[in-house]
Design an enzyme around this catalytic site. Structure first.
Site, PDB file in Angstrom:
ATOM      1  N   HIS A   1      -0.930   0.140  14.972  1.00  0.00           N
ATOM      2  CA  HIS A   1      -1.223   0.868  15.390  1.00  0.00           C
ATOM      3  C   HIS A   1      -0.998   2.139  15.553  1.00  0.00           C
ATOM      4  O   HIS A   1      -1.049   3.221  16.015  1.00  0.00           O
ATOM      5  CB  HIS A   1       0.383   0.305  16.404  1.00  0.00           C
ATOM      6  CG  HIS A   1       0.507  -0.849  17.193  1.00  0.00           C
ATOM      7  ND1 HIS A   1       0.057  -2.217  16.140  1.00  0.00           N
ATOM      8  CD2 HIS A   1      -0.163  -1.644  18.671  1.00  0.00           C
ATOM      9  CE1 HIS A   1       0.125  -2.965  17.348  1.00  0.00           C
ATOM     10  NE2 HIS A   1       0.164  -2.118  18.577  1.00  0.00           N
TER      11      HIS A   1
ATOM     12  N   GLY B   1      -4.582   6.517  12.794  1.00  0.00           N
ATOM     13  CA  GLY B   1      -4.504   7.511  11.712  1.00  0.00           C
ATOM     14  C   GLY B   1      -5.236   6.667  10.095  1.00  0.00           C
ATOM     15  O   GLY B   1      -5.851   6.330   9.651  1.00  0.00           O
TER      16      GLY B   1
ATOM     17  N   ASP C   1       1.384  -2.723   3.372  1.00  0.00           N
ATOM     18  CA  ASP C   1       2.845  -2.079   2.985  1.00  0.00           C
ATOM     19  C   ASP C   1       3.090  -1.174   2.312  1.00  0.00           C
ATOM     20  O   ASP C   1       2.066  -1.795   1.490  1.00  0.00           O
ATOM     21  CB  ASP C   1       3.140  -3.297   3.223  1.00  0.00           C
ATOM     22  CG  ASP C   1       4.808  -3.100   4.040  1.00  0.00           C
ATOM     23  OD1 ASP C   1       5.241  -2.365   5.042  1.00  0.00           O
ATOM     24  OD2 ASP C   1       5.518  -3.205   2.952  1.00  0.00           O
TER      25      ASP C   1
ATOM     26  N   PHE D   1       0.717  13.179   2.025  1.00  0.00           N
ATOM     27  CA  PHE D   1       1.455  13.008   3.908  1.00  0.00           C
ATOM     28  C   PHE D   1       2.897  12.803   2.623  1.00  0.00           C
ATOM     29  O   PHE D   1       3.046  12.810   1.769  1.00  0.00           O
ATOM     30  CB  PHE D   1       1.130  11.917   4.655  1.00  0.00           C
ATOM     31  CG  PHE D   1       1.164  10.743   3.774  1.00  0.00           C
ATOM     32  CD1 PHE D   1       0.008  10.491   3.506  1.00  0.00           C
ATOM     33  CD2 PHE D   1       1.602   9.476   4.433  1.00  0.00           C
ATOM     34  CE1 PHE D   1      -0.693   8.681   2.788  1.00  0.00           C
ATOM     35  CE2 PHE D   1       1.312   8.677   4.019  1.00  0.00           C
ATOM     36  CZ  PHE D   1       0.378   8.253   3.122  1.00  0.00           C
TER      37      PHE D   1
ATOM     38  N   LYS E   1      -6.670  11.873  -5.726  1.00  0.00           N
ATOM     39  CA  LYS E   1      -5.270  11.242  -5.906  1.00  0.00           C
ATOM     40  C   LYS E   1      -6.507   9.592  -4.918  1.00  0.00           C
ATOM     41  O   LYS E   1      -5.573   8.697  -5.454  1.00  0.00           O
ATOM     42  CB  LYS E   1      -4.510  11.492  -4.158  1.00  0.00           C
ATOM     43  CG  LYS E   1      -3.184  10.313  -3.195  1.00  0.00           C
ATOM     44  CD  LYS E   1      -2.495  10.791  -2.409  1.00  0.00           C
ATOM     45  CE  LYS E   1      -2.022  10.017  -1.999  1.00  0.00           C
ATOM     46  NZ  LYS E   1      -0.927  10.051  -1.113  1.00  0.00           N
TER      47      LYS E   1
ATOM     48  N   ARG F   1      -2.570   2.905  -3.390  1.00  0.00           N
ATOM     49  CA  ARG F   1      -3.916   2.126  -2.116  1.00  0.00           C
ATOM     50  C   ARG F   1      -5.425   1.912  -1.878  1.00  0.00           C
ATOM     51  O   ARG F   1      -5.657   1.349  -2.184  1.00  0.00           O
ATOM     52  CB  ARG F   1      -3.330   3.711  -0.785  1.00  0.00           C
ATOM     53  CG  ARG F   1      -3.871   2.414   0.337  1.00  0.00           C
ATOM     54  CD  ARG F   1      -4.177   3.298   1.783  1.00  0.00           C
ATOM     55  NE  ARG F   1      -1.786   3.771   1.947  1.00  0.00           N
ATOM     56  CZ  ARG F   1      -1.620   4.909   1.494  1.00  0.00           C
ATOM     57  NH1 ARG F   1      -2.396   5.346   1.600  1.00  0.00           N
ATOM     58  NH2 ARG F   1      -0.151   4.656   1.178  1.00  0.00           N
TER      59      ARG F   1
HETATM   60  P1  IMP Z   1       3.503   2.103   5.316  1.00  0.00           P
HETATM   61  O1  IMP Z   1       2.877   1.665   4.521  1.00  0.00           O
HETATM   62  O2  IMP Z   1       2.557   2.718   5.822  1.00  0.00           O
HETATM   63  O3  IMP Z   1       4.680   1.874   6.587  1.00  0.00           O
HETATM   64  O4  IMP Z   1       3.829   3.867   4.592  1.00  0.00           O
HETATM   65  C1  IMP Z   1       5.666   3.674   4.861  1.00  0.00           C
HETATM   66  C2  IMP Z   1       5.771   4.477   3.951  1.00  0.00           C
HETATM   67  O5  IMP Z   1       5.812   4.685   2.646  1.00  0.00           O
HETATM   68  C3  IMP Z   1       4.717   5.913   4.510  1.00  0.00           C
HETATM   69  O6  IMP Z   1       5.492   6.539   5.476  1.00  0.00           O
HETATM   70  C4  IMP Z   1       6.008   7.390   3.347  1.00  0.00           C
HETATM   71  O7  IMP Z   1       6.696   7.223   3.333  1.00  0.00           O
HETATM   72  C5  IMP Z   1       5.407   6.174   1.917  1.00  0.00           C
HETATM   73  N1  IMP Z   1       3.831   6.169   1.757  1.00  0.00           N
HETATM   74  C6  IMP Z   1       2.820   5.656   1.816  1.00  0.00           C
HETATM   75  N2  IMP Z   1       2.529   5.709   0.174  1.00  0.00           N
HETATM   76  C7  IMP Z   1       2.032   7.394   0.356  1.00  0.00           C
HETATM   77  C8  IMP Z   1       1.454   7.910  -0.156  1.00  0.00           C
HETATM   78  O8  IMP Z   1       0.299   7.418  -0.824  1.00  0.00           O
HETATM   79  N3  IMP Z   1       2.154   9.042   0.274  1.00  0.00           N
HETATM   80  C9  IMP Z   1       3.303   9.241   0.217  1.00  0.00           C
HETATM   81  N4  IMP Z   1       3.764   8.474   0.636  1.00  0.00           N
HETATM   82  C10 IMP Z   1       3.782   6.991   0.961  1.00  0.00           C
END
Ligand code: IMP
Length: 191
Positions: free
Chosen positions: A9, A12, A69, A148, A171, A177
């Site tokens: 949802h 970005g 995730d 971020f 990165k 990712r």
């Molecule tokens: P989600 O996969 O969007 O649930 O992200 C999980 C959380 O892991 C994010 O809100 C960040 O706090 C952290 N996170 C995941 N990938 C990154 C990244 O590439 N850089 C910095 N923080 C990350």
């Protein structure tokens, strides 16, 4: 054109996936755009949570769905915050940075790892999961303005700057990712 429903949802995240999938001839739409409900993330691992989200979106829409995730695993915290990364420090990243740095300092253990699980759920209920990792160390102090989340405190192996200092050009070549996505792309392209 192939269409994949992105189980998010977050506009970005949809945009990020749309950019990655476009060169593969795949159009991305999101669960948010279709007004689909979000599932509870009750899994004990990144892979389990990605699978829960992908299957939930596939079942709600009948379409092929992709979920991710991700998070940061800190050795000095026995792998925390891990799957709870987005909730650790209740969104107060500067406070979370200080907690992580203090733990690394106390244990004299600086290793850390970003992990990303991607799960593609097909309408027949089968799933394929791809895991990408990026290993490195916690920085002694937060640094840099790009990116971020935990980017200001993560120094990937082979570099002496944080992700937030290195920026997207570096990165996106080496991140958890990017590595998970490269595996998915190879599969979508039939390699
Ligand atoms: P989600 O996969 O969007 O649930 O992200 C999980 C959380 O892991 C994010 O809100 C960040 O706090 C952290 N996170 C995941 N990938 C990154 C990244 O590439 N850089 C910095 N923080 C990350």
């Amino acid at each position: 054109m192939k269409r994949i429903l992105i189980a998010t949802h977050n506009p970005g995240k949809l945009k990020e996936f749309a950019v990655l999938l476009a060169p593969l001839g795949v159009e991305a739409i999101s669960a948010g755009q279709l007004g689909l409900p979000e599932p509870e993330e009750t899994g004990a691992s990144f892979a389990a949570n990605a699978r829960i989200k992908a299957l939930h979106a596939m079942r709600a829409s009948g379409q092929m769905a992709l979920a991710d995730d991700s998070g940061l695993c800190v050795a000095a915290l026995n792998g925390a915050p891990g799957i709870l990364s987005s909730r650790y420090g209740a969104g107060d990243y500067p406070a979370a940075f200080q907690r992580i740095i203090a733990a690394a300092q106390a244990a004299n253990e600086w290793r850390a790892r970003f992990v990303c699980a991607l799960c593609l759920a097909h309408p027949d209920g089968t799933t394929a999961t791809y895991i990408g990792q990026s290993d490195g160390v916690i920085a002694p102090a937060p640094s840099g303005g790009a990116g971020f989340g935990y980017d200001p405190i993560f120094i990937p192996f082979g570099h002496d700057k944080t992700y937030a200092e290195l920026g997207a050009a570096v990165k996106d070549q080496i991140s958890h990712r990017a590595r998970a996505f490269a595996q998915l792309a190879a599969r979508l392209q039939g390699k």
